[in-house]
Design an enzyme around this catalytic site. Sequence first.
Site, PDB file in Angstrom:
ATOM      1  N   GLU A  43       0.850  -1.185   0.000  1.00  0.00           N
ATOM      2  CA  GLU A  43       0.000   0.000   0.000  1.00  0.00           C
ATOM      3  C   GLU A  43       0.880   1.227   0.000  1.00  0.00           C
ATOM      4  OE1 GLU A  43      -3.308   0.799   2.601  1.00  0.00           O
ATOM      5  OE2 GLU A  43      -4.238  -1.107   2.132  1.00  0.00           O
ATOM      6  N   HIS A  90      -4.649   6.843  -0.703  1.00  0.00           N
ATOM      7  CA  HIS A  90      -3.877   5.616  -0.528  1.00  0.00           C
ATOM      8  C   HIS A  90      -4.394   4.564  -1.511  1.00  0.00           C
ATOM      9  CE1 HIS A  90      -7.231   4.591   2.228  1.00  0.00           C
ATOM     10  NE2 HIS A  90      -6.868   3.324   2.091  1.00  0.00           N
ATOM     11  N   HIS A 114      -5.392   0.450  -2.549  1.00  0.00           N
ATOM     12  CA  HIS A 114      -5.910  -0.832  -2.060  1.00  0.00           C
ATOM     13  C   HIS A 114      -5.643  -1.870  -3.138  1.00  0.00           C
ATOM     14  CE1 HIS A 114      -9.141   0.055   1.263  1.00  0.00           C
ATOM     15  NE2 HIS A 114      -7.948   0.561   1.567  1.00  0.00           N
ATOM     16  N   ASP A 126      -9.867   2.680   7.793  1.00  0.00           N
ATOM     17  CA  ASP A 126      -9.862   3.885   6.951  1.00  0.00           C
ATOM     18  C   ASP A 126     -10.852   4.912   7.497  1.00  0.00           C
ATOM     19  OD1 ASP A 126      -7.973   2.918   5.096  1.00  0.00           O
ATOM     20  OD2 ASP A 126      -9.529   2.029   3.824  1.00  0.00           O
TER      21      ASP A 126
END
Length: 172
Positions: free
Chosen positions: A48, A112, A114, A125
């Site tokens: 990630e 970010h 995934h 999150d």
Amino acid sequence: MMLVRYVNEFLNDLKFIFLLENKGKIKLGKKMLSKVKPFIQDSNDKLEAGGVLLGRFLKDSKNIIIDDVTVPMKGDIRKRNYFKRGRQKHQQIIDQAWKESDGTCNYLGEWHTHAENYPTPSSLDYKEWKRKLKEDKFSSRFLYFIIVGIKSIRVWEGDRRTLKIKRINHHG
């Protein structure tokens, strides 16, 4: 002349424009997209990644452009299914962008990746996003949260007054 250029630039790529609740639009700019692309978790060895969103509120409109992002750097924690952004180095970039832009480049939120085709936020999150809405210093009522999946990018808008977070939809 400059404003016309920015408006045309904003309308160029409808694929990465999302509708805001206030009837404005948020566009993911080309520089931003080119910076996140290498971090797409399209193989099992990719961790990630994430960073902050930097951009502008377009004058005399409800539109926003995310021009740039920070990318993973020393001090961040990266795992296959986890990313935690370090504070200091990303904050230095936010401060520098603000100063160099005479206050027009703003911290707009976080992004970010995934490792899923169509990303959905985890409970972690949501917890982290709500913490940011409460604790981070930013100039508008809203923060934006982007998750870059393998086949799509999704955007959420968080309201600092209500702490509600909702997904916003593509334009068109």
